[in-house]
Motif scaffolding. Sequence first.
Motif, PDB file in Angstrom:
ATOM      1  N   MET A   1       0.782  -1.117   0.077  1.00 12.65           N
ATOM      2  CA  MET A   1      -0.001   0.072   0.020  1.00 12.65           C
ATOM      3  C   MET A   1       0.940   1.255  -0.018  1.00 12.65           C
ATOM      4  O   MET A   1       2.005   1.029   0.625  1.00 12.65           O
ATOM      5  N   LEU A   2       0.537   2.131  -0.715  1.00 10.91           N
ATOM      6  CA  LEU A   2       1.170   3.588  -0.813  1.00 10.91           C
ATOM      7  C   LEU A   2       0.076   4.741   0.090  1.00 10.91           C
ATOM      8  O   LEU A   2      -1.022   4.518  -0.346  1.00 10.91           O
ATOM      9  N   ILE A   3       0.515   4.915   1.053  1.00 12.11           N
ATOM     10  CA  ILE A   3      -0.370   5.952   1.960  1.00 12.11           C
ATOM     11  C   ILE A   3      -0.062   7.191   1.479  1.00 12.11           C
ATOM     12  O   ILE A   3       1.139   7.677   1.738  1.00 12.11           O
ATOM     13  N   ASN A   4      -0.929   8.051   0.857  1.00 15.82           N
ATOM     14  CA  ASN A   4      -0.656   9.489   0.552  1.00 15.82           C
ATOM     15  C   ASN A   4      -1.597  10.364   1.109  1.00 15.82           C
ATOM     16  O   ASN A   4      -2.748  10.865   0.647  1.00 15.82           O
ATOM     17  N   GLU A   5      -1.358  10.587   2.239  1.00 17.03           N
ATOM     18  CA  GLU A   5      -2.394  11.359   3.373  1.00 17.03           C
ATOM     19  C   GLU A   5      -1.608  12.549   3.875  1.00 17.03           C
ATOM     20  O   GLU A   5      -0.498  12.294   4.544  1.00 17.03           O
ATOM     21  N   ALA A   6      -1.867  13.810   3.753  1.00 11.17           N
ATOM     22  CA  ALA A   6      -1.316  14.913   4.543  1.00 11.17           C
ATOM     23  C   ALA A   6      -1.396  14.759   5.904  1.00 11.17           C
ATOM     24  O   ALA A   6      -2.271  14.198   6.465  1.00 11.17           O
ATOM     25  N   ILE A   7      -0.320  15.240   6.452  1.00  9.83           N
ATOM     26  CA  ILE A   7      -0.236  15.269   7.964  1.00  9.83           C
ATOM     27  C   ILE A   7      -0.021  16.787   8.312  1.00  9.83           C
ATOM     28  O   ILE A   7       1.032  17.512   7.900  1.00  9.83           O
ATOM     29  N   GLY A   8      -0.669  17.012   9.652  1.00  9.37           N
ATOM     30  CA  GLY A   8      -0.532  18.178  10.165  1.00  9.37           C
ATOM     31  C   GLY A   8      -0.471  18.274  11.801  1.00  9.37           C
ATOM     32  O   GLY A   8      -0.803  17.013  12.173  1.00  9.37           O
ATOM     33  N   ARG A   9      -0.284  19.184  12.290  1.00 12.15           N
ATOM     34  CA  ARG A   9      -0.277  19.337  14.100  1.00 12.15           C
ATOM     35  C   ARG A   9      -1.859  19.151  14.391  1.00 12.15           C
ATOM     36  O   ARG A   9      -2.772  19.542  13.729  1.00 12.15           O
ATOM     37  N   LYS A  10      -2.027  18.273  15.343  1.00 12.46           N
ATOM     38  CA  LYS A  10      -3.096  18.115  15.887  1.00 12.46           C
ATOM     39  C   LYS A  10      -3.827  19.325  16.687  1.00 12.46           C
ATOM     40  O   LYS A  10      -2.946  19.895  17.625  1.00 12.46           O
ATOM     41  N   ASP A  11      -4.938  19.695  16.358  1.00 13.68           N
ATOM     42  CA  ASP A  11      -5.499  20.932  17.055  1.00 13.68           C
ATOM     43  C   ASP A  11      -5.324  20.881  18.645  1.00 13.68           C
ATOM     44  O   ASP A  11      -5.657  19.828  19.430  1.00 13.68           O
ATOM     45  N   GLY A  12      -4.639  22.021  19.266  1.00 17.18           N
ATOM     46  CA  GLY A  12      -4.558  21.819  20.846  1.00 17.18           C
ATOM     47  C   GLY A  12      -3.246  20.897  21.412  1.00 17.18           C
ATOM     48  O   GLY A  12      -3.051  21.097  22.427  1.00 17.18           O
ATOM     49  N   SER A  13      -2.400  20.307  20.559  1.00 12.22           N
ATOM     50  CA  SER A  13      -1.561  19.635  20.856  1.00 12.22           C
ATOM     51  C   SER A  13       0.055  20.216  20.335  1.00 12.22           C
ATOM     52  O   SER A  13       0.007  20.663  19.063  1.00 12.22           O
ATOM     53  N   ILE A  14       0.903  20.245  21.074  1.00 18.60           N
ATOM     54  CA  ILE A  14       2.203  20.765  20.457  1.00 18.60           C
ATOM     55  C   ILE A  14       3.014  19.310  19.897  1.00 18.60           C
ATOM     56  O   ILE A  14       4.212  19.671  19.225  1.00 18.60           O
ATOM     57  N   ILE A  15       2.588  18.078  20.212  1.00 19.32           N
ATOM     58  CA  ILE A  15       3.263  17.132  19.944  1.00 19.32           C
ATOM     59  C   ILE A  15       2.629  16.103  19.106  1.00 19.32           C
ATOM     60  O   ILE A  15       3.101  15.706  17.878  1.00 19.32           O
ATOM     61  N   GLU A  16       1.521  15.838  19.163  1.00 19.44           N
ATOM     62  CA  GLU A  16       0.698  14.906  18.415  1.00 19.44           C
ATOM     63  C   GLU A  16       0.327  15.506  16.838  1.00 19.44           C
ATOM     64  O   GLU A  16      -0.098  16.626  16.817  1.00 19.44           O
ATOM     65  N   ARG A  17       0.489  14.587  16.012  1.00 19.29           N
ATOM     66  CA  ARG A  17       0.342  14.930  14.595  1.00 19.29           C
ATOM     67  C   ARG A  17      -1.063  14.041  14.314  1.00 19.29           C
ATOM     68  O   ARG A  17      -1.181  12.922  14.874  1.00 19.29           O
ATOM     69  N   VAL A  18      -1.939  14.577  13.004  1.00 20.46           N
ATOM     70  CA  VAL A  18      -2.699  13.652  12.672  1.00 20.46           C
ATOM     71  C   VAL A  18      -2.797  13.975  10.941  1.00 20.46           C
ATOM     72  O   VAL A  18      -2.345  14.776  10.560  1.00 20.46           O
ATOM     73  N   VAL A  19      -3.689  12.916  10.405  1.00 18.41           N
ATOM     74  CA  VAL A  19      -3.997  13.163   8.888  1.00 18.41           C
ATOM     75  C   VAL A  19      -4.939  14.509   8.799  1.00 18.41           C
ATOM     76  O   VAL A  19      -6.244  14.260   9.604  1.00 18.41           O
ATOM     77  N   ARG A  20      -4.799  15.193   8.063  1.00 19.29           N
ATOM     78  CA  ARG A  20      -5.667  16.234   7.719  1.00 19.29           C
ATOM     79  C   ARG A  20      -5.462  17.013   6.277  1.00 19.29           C
ATOM     80  O   ARG A  20      -4.454  16.963   6.041  1.00 19.29           O
ATOM     81  N   GLY A  21      -6.433  17.263   5.776  1.00 19.19           N
ATOM     82  CA  GLY A  21      -6.433  17.957   4.484  1.00 19.19           C
ATOM     83  C   GLY A  21      -5.751  18.990   4.326  1.00 19.19           C
ATOM     84  O   GLY A  21      -5.048  19.306   3.349  1.00 19.19           O
ATOM     85  N   ASP A  22      -5.302  20.086   5.519  1.00 20.66           N
ATOM     86  CA  ASP A  22      -4.815  21.160   5.002  1.00 20.66           C
ATOM     87  C   ASP A  22      -3.238  21.059   5.779  1.00 20.66           C
ATOM     88  O   ASP A  22      -2.356  21.875   5.824  1.00 20.66           O
ATOM     89  N   GLY A  23      -2.811  19.559   5.912  1.00 23.66           N
ATOM     90  CA  GLY A  23      -1.623  19.441   6.452  1.00 23.66           C
ATOM     91  C   GLY A  23      -0.472  19.389   5.094  1.00 23.66           C
ATOM     92  O   GLY A  23      -0.881  19.625   4.020  1.00 23.66           O
ATOM     93  N   GLN A  24       0.683  19.034   5.597  1.00 26.57           N
ATOM     94  CA  GLN A  24       1.898  18.618   4.464  1.00 26.57           C
ATOM     95  C   GLN A  24       1.658  17.609   3.787  1.00 26.57           C
ATOM     96  O   GLN A  24       1.274  16.629   4.371  1.00 26.57           O
ATOM     97  N   GLU A  25       2.017  17.430   2.523  1.00 28.34           N
ATOM     98  CA  GLU A  25       2.124  16.199   1.844  1.00 28.34           C
ATOM     99  C   GLU A  25       2.761  15.024   2.490  1.00 28.34           C
ATOM    100  O   GLU A  25       4.276  15.444   2.900  1.00 28.34           O
TER     101      GLU A  25
END
Length: 305
Positions: free
Chosen positions: A185-209
């Motif tokens: 599988m090739l996972i192609n999902e943008a990643i950005g910082r989770k709202d309210g966290s300085i550490i955790e990241r999440v898959v989100r549409g406005d994140g980085q490729e």
Amino acid sequence: MVKNVDSRFHLSFNVNKDRVQLRDFLGAREISKRTLTAVKYNGGLLLVNGIERDVRHFLYKEDRVDVYFPPEETSAGLKAEEGNLSVVFEDDFLLILDKPARQSTIPSFNHRSGTIANFVAGKFLNEQIPSTVHIVTRLDHNTSGLVCIAKNRHIHHLLGKQVSNSTFKRSYTAIVEGHFFPDQMLINEAIGRKDGSIIERVVRGDGQEARTEVNVIERFVKNRQKLTKVALKLHTGRTHQIRVHMKWAGHPILGDDLYGGSRRLISRQALHCETLQFNHPISNEPLTFKAALPLDIKRILSHTR
């Protein structure tokens, strides 16, 4: 290529073309205008056939160019410390290390000392290498495996270009929860910082490729828990990229409690940077480095139902 006439980092080049300006000759070898300015004003030196010249000087066939780069000072706030480093490879340009789990790559608020960077700064100080620590690839505190360090900012620049254009390849081994399907599988999902966290990241549409390639090696059961050993290749280098993508796929990395993994079988994320592949920044020789899996991951893979 490197002559230890003095302690400064030094590159030599032979000229094979008539009437080329020194500035252009060095620019074609990826030595930037910013670096040349630092050479001029901060203690470096440009020599043509042993004579100091400025960048407007014209070169001819069979000329020899020597570039002495300015000495570098250890970054402010980075304390040089003595400590054990597992050296996989070292030359005048590079340092490849096998980082254990539970050691940070660089200092942070929670880990101000005892990091890879602290120990490398201590090594450079003891060996009189006039350089600060240039981390090309870094790993999370609880991820084990290969780390690449450059011994000069110019080498860092050259390797950084390989990272950017994906000729610098990083391969990981992980154990993830559940039986992962499909086999590839090739996972192609943008990643950005989770709202309210300085550490955790999440898959989100406005994140980085972010792109991660997943290949199943083995599906097995350990202590009645379904697990999968996977090989992963990074095509981008976002913070926590593999960990976030595995959570998004519904198969968090075993032991990664930040992203939903169970610590019943291992007390840290079962993630290891096993292979680095890139071209040597000076010779362009293809290089491959490997680091064996650590014992805590091996114990899980020696599975019995």
